[in-house]
Design an enzyme around this catalytic site. Sequence first.
Site, PDB file in Angstrom:
ATOM      1  CG  ASN A  45      16.289 -48.687   4.733  1.00 36.10           C
ATOM      2  OD1 ASN A  45      15.310 -48.117   5.041  1.00 36.10           O
ATOM      3  ND2 ASN A  45      17.257 -47.890   4.046  1.00 36.10           N
ATOM      4  NE  ARG A  63      16.748 -44.451   6.819  1.00 38.19           N
ATOM      5  CZ  ARG A  63      16.274 -43.822   5.643  1.00 38.19           C
ATOM      6  NH1 ARG A  63      15.866 -44.771   4.739  1.00 38.19           N
ATOM      7  NH2 ARG A  63      15.970 -42.567   5.557  1.00 38.19           N
ATOM      8  CG  HIS A  78      19.251 -37.603   5.051  1.00 33.86           C
ATOM      9  ND1 HIS A  78      19.499 -36.609   4.083  1.00 33.86           N
ATOM     10  CD2 HIS A  78      18.574 -38.673   4.451  1.00 33.86           C
ATOM     11  CE1 HIS A  78      18.588 -36.786   3.039  1.00 33.86           C
ATOM     12  NE2 HIS A  78      18.279 -38.158   3.081  1.00 33.86           N
ATOM     13  NE  ARG A 135      11.210 -35.496  -0.369  1.00 38.72           N
ATOM     14  CZ  ARG A 135      12.232 -36.243   0.122  1.00 38.72           C
ATOM     15  NH1 ARG A 135      13.430 -35.975   0.404  1.00 38.72           N
ATOM     16  NH2 ARG A 135      11.730 -37.517   0.496  1.00 38.72           N
ATOM     17  CD  GLU A 188      21.961 -43.364   5.474  1.00 42.37           C
ATOM     18  OE1 GLU A 188      21.894 -43.960   4.205  1.00 42.37           O
ATOM     19  OE2 GLU A 188      20.789 -42.727   5.850  1.00 42.37           O
TER      20      GLU A 188
END
Length: 402
Positions: free
Chosen positions: A7, A90, A179, A240, A383
């Site tokens: 990743n 990823r 995601h 965010r 993940e």
Amino acid sequence: MKVLVINAGSSSIKYQLYDMPAGQVLAKGSVEKIGDDDSKLTHRCGSQTTTREEAVADHKMAMQRILEILVDKQMGAIAELAEIATVGHRVVHGGEEFTGSMIVDDRVLASIEKFVDLAPLHNPHNLVGIRAAQDKLPDAIQVACFDTAFHTSIPEVAYMYALPYELYEKYRVRRYGFHGTSHRYVARRAATLMDIDKYQFNTITCHLGNGCSMAAVRNGRSIDTSMGFTPLEGLVMGTRTGDFDPAILFYLADKGYDMGQLNTLCNKKSGLLGISGVSNDMRTLEQLAEEGNPRAKLAIEVFSYRVRKYIGAFLTVLNPLHAIVFTGGIGENSPLVRKLICQDLDHLGIRFDAQANETEKAREKTISSADSDVRIMVIPTNEEEAIAGDAFELAAPVAKAT
Ligand code: ADP
């Protein structure tokens, strides 16, 4: 088969080495602060953890360090690099093109490059990670797993923005969602735990970490999600905004803010940090709220209320709803946030069990009462395991054939 999961972010590479199909983690770690003088490599193998601080100039060098330590006589997990048959990467953006994970070839690489335009903060680093792995492990099969892939099943009615249609035709402006690997993983896991066929399973998955998103999953496929063209839309996040009136941007532009400032404002200075004025970290905010800080309390409440609203929205497109699943750092670890989201939803057949919610330590747990129509669950995301699974599935037939 040994599968290395990579990743690659802007200044870090995280890795896990799996033995597949057993799914056993042989080693894992990260190189952080790539490009700095005090880059840090952390490596764990069995019960042993090693930390090294030394300058790591770029991602290629970081990959070199990772591979060196994987075959290190004392700290390593394998005898030689040739044992790594597959590398799973990823990749954040796969546009409309990739509906699942892909073996990397020139065409796939060119597409990931093309989507840099859509994900300028992420895809370039993912590409660097792939190229570094190709360079150092030329015989391994490289597999790309896209954050957007799970959401490519979202129908037009949910992905189309009410903007002039030509913006979609010309620039592919639409909802993509992110995601995806996490939403897919916890949705599948919840179906297994409830003993329902994954293609007949309806769930709302809430990934609440630094970045936050929700997905409506019908018959095992994503049919809507809160993130949009970029990860900015939807839930309140660490820094965010999530949803807000875009006219605020025109208003602020009138007041003298330029594009760069507005971008930083929305992505880096808003969310939990923006409201509280002190932190983007939920743990810190919970502590401050307990001590009586009103803006920390407000930030937590606004955050939770937004998730609650999306549950309401997604309920309308899922009939029946089998489960609501919480995952991510906040979803897995904050009983307070889960309570603010789930309490007093009895009128919707969602009956929250406050006591089960507080129970510490269980990794996977149910936090709804036995008579609830909808099961509420906490499932830690993984993940990396999902990427290792995809990489193995794609690479195994190829490896066998050669
Ligand atoms: P990322 O999206 O970067 O992978 P994580 O999924 O690790 O992030 O989530 C980070 C968030 O989880 C932070 O806001 C952190 O405060 C929160 N978190 C982690 N542990 C707890 C806890 N015990 N209680 C409340 N929040 C927590």
